[in-house]
Design a protein around this motif. Structure first.
Motif, PDB file in Angstrom:
ATOM      1  N   LEU A 139     -29.828 -36.123 -12.420  1.00  0.00           N
ATOM      2  CA  LEU A 139     -30.284 -35.103 -13.372  1.00  0.00           C
ATOM      3  C   LEU A 139     -31.391 -35.648 -14.262  1.00  0.00           C
ATOM      4  N   GLU A 140     -31.240 -36.878 -14.715  1.00  0.00           N
ATOM      5  CA  GLU A 140     -32.274 -37.466 -15.561  1.00  0.00           C
ATOM      6  C   GLU A 140     -33.563 -37.675 -14.758  1.00  0.00           C
ATOM      7  N   GLY A 141     -33.440 -38.060 -13.516  1.00  0.00           N
ATOM      8  CA  GLY A 141     -34.615 -38.276 -12.685  1.00  0.00           C
ATOM      9  C   GLY A 141     -35.346 -36.981 -12.391  1.00  0.00           C
ATOM     10  N   ARG A 142     -34.604 -35.909 -12.232  1.00  0.00           N
ATOM     11  CA  ARG A 142     -35.206 -34.603 -11.922  1.00  0.00           C
ATOM     12  C   ARG A 142     -35.770 -33.953 -13.189  1.00  0.00           C
ATOM     13  N   PRO A 188     -38.548 -37.498 -18.046  1.00  0.00           N
ATOM     14  CA  PRO A 188     -39.927 -37.945 -17.834  1.00  0.00           C
ATOM     15  C   PRO A 188     -39.986 -39.082 -16.821  1.00  0.00           C
ATOM     16  N   GLU A 189     -41.108 -39.170 -16.147  1.00  0.00           N
ATOM     17  CA  GLU A 189     -41.305 -40.253 -15.191  1.00  0.00           C
ATOM     18  C   GLU A 189     -41.433 -41.569 -15.942  1.00  0.00           C
ATOM     19  N   THR A 190     -40.692 -42.590 -15.498  1.00  0.00           N
ATOM     20  CA  THR A 190     -40.760 -43.876 -16.158  1.00  0.00           C
ATOM     21  C   THR A 190     -41.673 -44.831 -15.423  1.00  0.00           C
TER      22      THR A 190
END
Length: 54
Positions: free
Chosen positions: A44-47, A50-52
């Motif tokens: 969920l955080e990846g989708r 923000p892109e890290t």
């Protein structure tokens, strides 16, 4: 005074008596569930996050 209201001579166990095998099984299932939830949060955080970058 009612004797049943007094503190017992033996300490009260915090958890009811259970077999070690049963507790180990429940702990293993809980750990598996935690891992599943962590993977879901990461997805969920990846989708949604923000892109890290790498």
């Amino acid at each position: 005074m009612d004797e049943s209201a007094e503190a017992p001579d033996t300490p009260v166990k915090e958890f009811p008596t259970a077999g070690v095998g049963d507790l180990a099984y429940k702990l293993e299932r809980a750990l598996e569930r935690i891992e599943e939830l962590e993977e879901r949060v990461e997805r969920l955080e990846g989708r949604d996050g923000p892109e890290t970058g790498a």
